[in-house]
Design a protein around this motif. Sequence first.
Motif, mmCIF file in Angstrom:
data_model
loop_
_atom_site.group_PDB
_atom_site.id
_atom_site.type_symbol
_atom_site.label_atom_id
_atom_site.label_comp_id
_atom_site.label_asym_id
_atom_site.label_seq_id
_atom_site.Cartn_x
_atom_site.Cartn_y
_atom_site.Cartn_z
ATOM 1 N N ALA A 75 0.829 -1.205 0.000
ATOM 2 C CA ALA A 75 0.000 0.000 0.000
ATOM 3 C C ALA A 75 0.865 1.258 0.000
ATOM 4 C CB ALA A 75 -0.925 -0.011 1.213
ATOM 5 N N MET A 76 1.920 1.250 0.794
ATOM 6 C CA MET A 76 2.831 2.396 0.818
ATOM 7 C C MET A 76 3.539 2.556 -0.521
ATOM 8 S SD MET A 76 4.497 1.981 4.637
ATOM 9 C CE MET A 76 5.350 3.550 4.659
ATOM 10 N N SER A 77 3.911 1.443 -1.141
ATOM 11 C CA SER A 77 4.555 1.501 -2.461
ATOM 12 C C SER A 77 3.627 2.138 -3.477
ATOM 13 C CB SER A 77 4.952 0.093 -2.916
ATOM 14 O OG SER A 77 5.925 -0.472 -2.067
ATOM 15 N N ALA A 90 -0.996 4.019 -11.002
ATOM 16 C CA ALA A 90 0.316 3.464 -10.653
ATOM 17 C C ALA A 90 0.209 2.534 -9.447
ATOM 18 C CB ALA A 90 1.296 4.601 -10.347
ATOM 19 N N SER A 91 0.869 1.398 -9.553
ATOM 20 C CA SER A 91 0.951 0.451 -8.437
ATOM 21 C C SER A 91 2.012 -0.583 -8.776
ATOM 22 C CB SER A 91 -0.395 -0.233 -8.170
ATOM 23 O OG SER A 91 -0.637 -1.247 -9.115
ATOM 24 N N ILE A 265 -5.716 0.741 -2.253
ATOM 25 C CA ILE A 265 -5.609 1.276 -0.886
ATOM 26 C C ILE A 265 -5.247 2.760 -0.855
ATOM 27 C CG2 ILE A 265 -4.435 1.074 1.324
ATOM 28 C CD1 ILE A 265 -6.480 -1.133 0.702
ATOM 29 N N PRO A 266 -4.290 3.241 -1.675
ATOM 30 C CA PRO A 266 -4.010 4.684 -1.637
ATOM 31 C C PRO A 266 -5.223 5.540 -1.999
ATOM 32 C CG PRO A 266 -2.202 3.515 -2.684
ATOM 33 C CD PRO A 266 -3.304 2.523 -2.514
ATOM 34 N N CYS A 283 -1.112 6.228 6.790
ATOM 35 C CA CYS A 283 -2.484 5.699 6.862
ATOM 36 C C CYS A 283 -2.687 4.581 5.845
ATOM 37 C CB CYS A 283 -3.503 6.814 6.644
ATOM 38 S SG CYS A 283 -3.609 7.992 8.013
ATOM 39 N N SER A 284 -2.031 4.685 4.683
ATOM 40 C CA SER A 284 -2.081 3.604 3.697
ATOM 41 C C SER A 284 -1.485 2.329 4.270
ATOM 42 C CB SER A 284 -1.326 4.000 2.420
ATOM 43 O OG SER A 284 -2.006 4.991 1.699
#
Length: 335
Positions: A75-77, A90-91, A265-266, A283-284
């Motif tokens: 999620a942070m990525s 983007a993910s 998630i973001p 929070c992500s």
Amino acid sequence: MGVKRQLRYIILLSSPITIILVIFLSILSGSTVIHPADVIEAFLSFDSDNVTHTIIMTSRMPRAVGAMLIGALLAMSGALMQGMTRNYLASPSIMGVSDGAAFAITLSVIFLPALTSLQMVMLSLVGSALGTGVVFGIASLVRNGLSPVKMAIIGTIIGTFFSSVSAALATYFQVSQTMSFWYNARIHQMSPDLLWFTIPFAVAGILLALALANSVTILSLGDETAVGLGQRKGLIKALTMLSVVIMTGISVALIGKVGFVGLIIPHITRFFTGTDYRWVIPCSAVIGGIFLTLSDSLSLYINYPFETPIGVVTAMIGVPFFLYLIKTRGVGSHR
């Protein structure tokens, strides 16, 4: 904005209790019935001769912690990538990062089967960097290649290419059964020893992400604005991708490819917290970890008593969300 500011604090302040409850629920989930009292007893007075205690501490607890950690990392990525590129699609799973890591692991299983845990993780990180570099390199050469939809298409094509080559090599060298773990994200086969080993690397990636949060917020305003505010754009982007490579590479090395966590998630987090990445990134991590852990628990019951790969659960949620984003956001940026 006042409501979102309150939600930021609620998410972070309630996260320790929520995380503990979700992990507790995950430990209780499975084909073998375990009672809450057994879990508490296993932590307070572990008995190695007690089969239930052994299952809890050597299998279910590492699995729950692993799912929580990997969900947070992915999620942070995704948040970092979306903020840096201003690309709402983007993910790691779409931009070739995960597929590059899995490709590197395939090569290591075939040609370097005696690798240590450290070497395996390092090779996964190299593969993540390779996948990222190829996607962004090709996108920069194509007209409007950095636009959200075109980058998603390029990332999907490159990811499919890496996956296809990996599958062909695995079949030819007869390691398909071994590689199915990394391509189907079977979290129950995760090595607890490798999990504990990778935690320092994960912490490094997380701390780097948090340190870059304010800079990513500025980048998300656009390159001209970032330069005008004195941002060292090239350095920040390089460090941001380094953090993404570390976190995604660790995730793939632990359980293989997990799709859509870094995509959805973001977006959910920004809905609650706004677009300040000083809040979006931490929070992500909380929401992503909880999401993947609950998805893992759900995967145990979809086809009970058989286990469904966790990637199926995330895809059931992620694919409709992906199509929704394309339909509603068109080709604009994520802001």
